[in-house]
Motif scaffolding. Structure first.
Motif, mmCIF file in Angstrom:
data_model
loop_
_atom_site.group_PDB
_atom_site.id
_atom_site.type_symbol
_atom_site.label_atom_id
_atom_site.label_comp_id
_atom_site.label_asym_id
_atom_site.label_seq_id
_atom_site.Cartn_x
_atom_site.Cartn_y
_atom_site.Cartn_z
ATOM 1 N N GLN A 138 -26.155 -100.952 -40.051
ATOM 2 C CA GLN A 138 -26.386 -100.743 -38.903
ATOM 3 C C GLN A 138 -26.864 -99.189 -38.954
ATOM 4 O O GLN A 138 -28.354 -99.188 -38.112
ATOM 5 C CB GLN A 138 -25.480 -100.470 -37.659
ATOM 6 C CG GLN A 138 -26.366 -101.026 -36.200
ATOM 7 C CD GLN A 138 -28.023 -102.280 -35.920
ATOM 8 O OE1 GLN A 138 -27.174 -103.619 -36.439
ATOM 9 N NE2 GLN A 138 -28.513 -101.714 -36.057
ATOM 10 N N ASP A 139 -26.812 -98.676 -39.104
ATOM 11 C CA ASP A 139 -27.438 -96.923 -39.171
ATOM 12 C C ASP A 139 -28.261 -96.992 -40.365
ATOM 13 O O ASP A 139 -29.627 -96.774 -40.562
ATOM 14 C CB ASP A 139 -26.233 -95.977 -39.600
ATOM 15 C CG ASP A 139 -25.225 -95.383 -39.133
ATOM 16 O OD1 ASP A 139 -26.152 -96.586 -37.919
ATOM 17 O OD2 ASP A 139 -24.041 -95.224 -38.940
ATOM 18 N N ARG A 140 -28.414 -98.142 -41.544
ATOM 19 C CA ARG A 140 -29.144 -98.210 -42.311
ATOM 20 C C ARG A 140 -30.344 -99.073 -41.623
ATOM 21 O O ARG A 140 -31.471 -99.331 -41.814
ATOM 22 C CB ARG A 140 -28.616 -98.833 -43.842
ATOM 23 C CG ARG A 140 -27.980 -98.075 -44.722
ATOM 24 C CD ARG A 140 -27.387 -98.849 -46.065
ATOM 25 N NE ARG A 140 -26.845 -99.710 -46.050
ATOM 26 C CZ ARG A 140 -25.565 -100.215 -45.550
ATOM 27 N NH1 ARG A 140 -25.044 -98.734 -46.148
ATOM 28 N NH2 ARG A 140 -25.091 -101.486 -45.583
ATOM 29 N N ARG A 141 -29.969 -100.174 -41.202
ATOM 30 C CA ARG A 141 -30.888 -101.027 -40.754
ATOM 31 C C ARG A 141 -32.174 -100.082 -39.595
ATOM 32 O O ARG A 141 -33.629 -99.387 -39.426
ATOM 33 C CB ARG A 141 -30.821 -101.447 -40.399
ATOM 34 C CG ARG A 141 -30.159 -103.079 -41.012
ATOM 35 C CD ARG A 141 -29.538 -104.474 -39.859
ATOM 36 N NE ARG A 141 -28.581 -104.275 -39.315
ATOM 37 C CZ ARG A 141 -27.208 -104.046 -40.205
ATOM 38 N NH1 ARG A 141 -27.181 -104.655 -40.791
ATOM 39 N NH2 ARG A 141 -26.371 -104.276 -38.903
ATOM 40 N N ASP A 142 -31.456 -99.619 -39.078
ATOM 41 C CA ASP A 142 -32.006 -98.504 -37.629
ATOM 42 C C ASP A 142 -32.740 -97.066 -38.537
ATOM 43 O O ASP A 142 -33.826 -97.008 -38.250
ATOM 44 C CB ASP A 142 -31.214 -97.054 -37.240
ATOM 45 C CG ASP A 142 -30.440 -98.929 -36.012
ATOM 46 O OD1 ASP A 142 -30.579 -99.412 -36.341
ATOM 47 O OD2 ASP A 142 -29.014 -98.301 -35.548
ATOM 48 N N ALA A 143 -32.018 -96.870 -39.734
ATOM 49 C CA ALA A 143 -33.149 -95.820 -41.194
ATOM 50 C C ALA A 143 -34.859 -96.302 -41.132
ATOM 51 O O ALA A 143 -35.324 -96.064 -41.013
ATOM 52 C CB ALA A 143 -32.199 -94.815 -41.817
ATOM 53 N N VAL A 144 -33.995 -97.642 -42.273
ATOM 54 C CA VAL A 144 -35.462 -98.000 -42.533
ATOM 55 C C VAL A 144 -36.542 -98.814 -41.096
ATOM 56 O O VAL A 144 -37.691 -98.340 -41.450
ATOM 57 C CB VAL A 144 -34.583 -99.612 -42.434
ATOM 58 C CG1 VAL A 144 -36.495 -100.712 -43.895
ATOM 59 C CG2 VAL A 144 -33.703 -99.411 -43.651
ATOM 60 N N ALA A 145 -35.891 -99.113 -39.704
ATOM 61 C CA ALA A 145 -37.351 -99.049 -38.910
ATOM 62 C C ALA A 145 -37.489 -98.588 -38.258
ATOM 63 O O ALA A 145 -38.882 -98.392 -38.982
ATOM 64 C CB ALA A 145 -36.050 -99.905 -38.086
ATOM 65 N N GLN A 146 -36.893 -97.184 -38.989
ATOM 66 C CA GLN A 146 -38.094 -95.602 -37.762
ATOM 67 C C GLN A 146 -38.719 -95.615 -39.235
ATOM 68 O O GLN A 146 -40.112 -94.891 -38.936
ATOM 69 C CB GLN A 146 -36.992 -94.239 -38.610
ATOM 70 C CG GLN A 146 -35.943 -94.909 -37.024
ATOM 71 C CD GLN A 146 -34.723 -93.846 -36.776
ATOM 72 O OE1 GLN A 146 -35.169 -92.371 -37.787
ATOM 73 N NE2 GLN A 146 -34.287 -93.663 -35.610
ATOM 74 N N LEU A 147 -38.390 -95.382 -40.650
ATOM 75 C CA LEU A 147 -39.052 -95.512 -41.846
ATOM 76 C C LEU A 147 -40.590 -96.711 -41.524
ATOM 77 O O LEU A 147 -41.399 -96.080 -41.700
ATOM 78 C CB LEU A 147 -38.599 -96.070 -43.390
ATOM 79 C CG LEU A 147 -37.587 -94.679 -43.328
ATOM 80 C CD1 LEU A 147 -36.923 -95.008 -44.233
ATOM 81 C CD2 LEU A 147 -38.552 -93.701 -44.078
ATOM 82 N N PHE A 148 -40.369 -97.641 -41.419
ATOM 83 C CA PHE A 148 -41.561 -98.826 -41.590
ATOM 84 C C PHE A 148 -42.640 -97.802 -39.988
ATOM 85 O O PHE A 148 -43.183 -98.152 -40.215
ATOM 86 C CB PHE A 148 -41.345 -99.744 -40.818
ATOM 87 C CG PHE A 148 -40.509 -100.854 -41.906
ATOM 88 C CD1 PHE A 148 -39.585 -100.434 -43.221
ATOM 89 C CD2 PHE A 148 -41.505 -101.957 -42.086
ATOM 90 C CE1 PHE A 148 -39.239 -101.632 -44.359
ATOM 91 C CE2 PHE A 148 -41.258 -103.098 -43.394
ATOM 92 C CZ PHE A 148 -39.850 -102.633 -44.272
ATOM 93 N N GLY A 149 -42.038 -97.493 -38.685
ATOM 94 C CA GLY A 149 -42.548 -97.203 -38.128
ATOM 95 C C GLY A 149 -43.352 -95.771 -39.132
ATOM 96 O O GLY A 149 -44.434 -95.617 -38.404
ATOM 97 N N ARG A 150 -42.422 -95.162 -39.126
ATOM 98 C CA ARG A 150 -43.706 -93.637 -40.009
ATOM 99 C C ARG A 150 -44.601 -94.163 -40.693
ATOM 100 O O ARG A 150 -45.769 -92.902 -40.203
ATOM 101 C CB ARG A 150 -42.576 -93.118 -40.609
ATOM 102 C CG ARG A 150 -42.742 -91.177 -41.000
ATOM 103 C CD ARG A 150 -41.967 -90.709 -40.736
ATOM 104 N NE ARG A 150 -42.205 -89.420 -40.896
ATOM 105 C CZ ARG A 150 -40.977 -88.571 -40.967
ATOM 106 N NH1 ARG A 150 -40.060 -88.451 -40.769
ATOM 107 N NH2 ARG A 150 -41.319 -87.647 -40.291
ATOM 108 N N VAL A 151 -44.401 -95.566 -41.712
ATOM 109 C CA VAL A 151 -45.860 -95.400 -42.423
ATOM 110 C C VAL A 151 -46.277 -96.745 -41.825
ATOM 111 O O VAL A 151 -47.697 -97.215 -43.191
ATOM 112 C CB VAL A 151 -45.118 -95.902 -43.792
ATOM 113 C CG1 VAL A 151 -43.743 -94.826 -44.065
ATOM 114 C CG2 VAL A 151 -43.983 -97.264 -43.781
ATOM 115 N N GLY A 152 -46.819 -97.313 -40.551
ATOM 116 C CA GLY A 152 -47.562 -97.639 -40.187
ATOM 117 C C GLY A 152 -47.770 -99.393 -39.970
ATOM 118 O O GLY A 152 -48.336 -99.976 -40.132
#
Length: 309
Positions: A138-152
């Motif tokens: 779940q932490d990995r999924r949350d981190a990936v979601a944050q990365l997606f938001g960061r790159v638009g």
């Protein structure tokens, strides 16, 4: 000469390249002698923290070879590459694998870089799975979601596959993967060459924003001379596998000294036909002959030009 290519009183370089050369063996015929093709020879440069060094030159000049050698994807045959003071050639495979979390690459073709059988969310999460195995799913999924938001990108896209995205979106996914482990240095190997002009500007602005936020250093390899001037702090011009000119971006574009640099800049078209014809007529002749560029000479503070043979 190479010691003076550093940035003076600036902090220790993130990347320090000294006398880098790369040769490829040619086919050995039965009973014949082995020969090599010298793709890059005696290249030296530094990249400071937070700096972007542009690397330009014609196709086949050795730009991508340098990018792959600097990251040890295709190690050099001679010379040294030091990352934050550590000679990468001296590292064991295990130590180099750990170091790769700090050194990343963004390739020219994002579709080829992605795994077509893996969702893009799983692709980005691979960085955490390999380098941070202690992270919960779940932490990995949350981190990936944050990365997606960061790159638009909308995090709901995480479950989609590469063929469901445009070229610009795929490149944003590759950038998200590159910054996942918070690297210090990224080699951007023609990251906008395969994109539409409008999308190119968006990706370059994204790279600038990430550099400001994360303190990244870039080696930016490109054919687009106008984009290089916009993005890069310094520019190195490569010809026949050697650097022929190295200077701050504005100085190199406003006062090119080497004939090859002048011809390269003259290849950028102007919207005024009369001005274009006059500029081409006044441009220096292209370098000729089989001779290689000589050693770099400092013609002005921070402005290095190869002596002509």
């Amino acid at each position: 000469m190479t010691a003076r290519l550093s940035l003076g009183a600036t902090p220790r370089p993130v990347i320090s390249v000294r006398h880098l050369s790369k040769a490829y063996p040619l086919r050995v015929w039965w009973g014949g002698r082995g020969h090599v093709f010298q793709a890059v020879r005696d290249v030296s440069f530094d990249i400071a923290p937070g700096e972007t060094l542009g690397l330009v030159g014609e196709s086949g000049s050795g730009k991508s070879t340098i990018g792959r050698a600097v990251t040890m994807l295709n190690p050099p045959t001679a010379g040294t590459v030091a990352f934050e003071g550590t000679d990468l050639a001296t590292l064991t495979p295990q130590a180099m694998r750990r170091m790769r979390s700090r050194i990343q690459t963004v390739f020219q073709d994002p579709y080829a870089a992605l795994n077509p059988r893996m969702s893009v969310g799983a692709y980005v999460a691979e960085a955490f799975r390999l380098h941070r195995p202690e992270m919960a799913a779940q932490d990995r999924r949350d981190a990936v979601a944050q990365l997606f938001g960061r790159v638009g990108l909308d995090p709901v896209f995480m479950v989609r596959y590469p063929h469901q995205f445009s070229g610009g979106q795929r490149q944003r996914i590759c950038i998200a993967r590159a910054i996942a482990l918070k690297p210090s240095f990224i080699v951007a190997d023609e990251p906008i060459a395969a994109l539409d002009v409008s999308i190119q500007a968006q990706v370059v602005n994204l790279l600038q924003d990430l550099q400001a936020d994360l303190g990244l250093s870039y080696l930016f390899i490109s054919h687009d001379l106008r984009m290089v001037r916009y993005l890069c702090h310094r520019v190195a011009v490569l010809w026949r596998g050697r650097i022929v000119e190295l200077a701050e971006s504005d100085r190199l574009y406003d006062d090119p000294r080497h004939p090859y640099t002048r011809r390269l800049l003259a290849a950028v078209p102007l919207p005024d036909p009369a001005a274009e014809r006059a500029r081409l007529a006044a441009a220096a002749p292209a370098p000729h002959g089989a001779g290689l560029p000589g050693d770099l000479v400092e013609v002005a503070p921070g402005h290095w030009v190869a002596a002509e043979d």
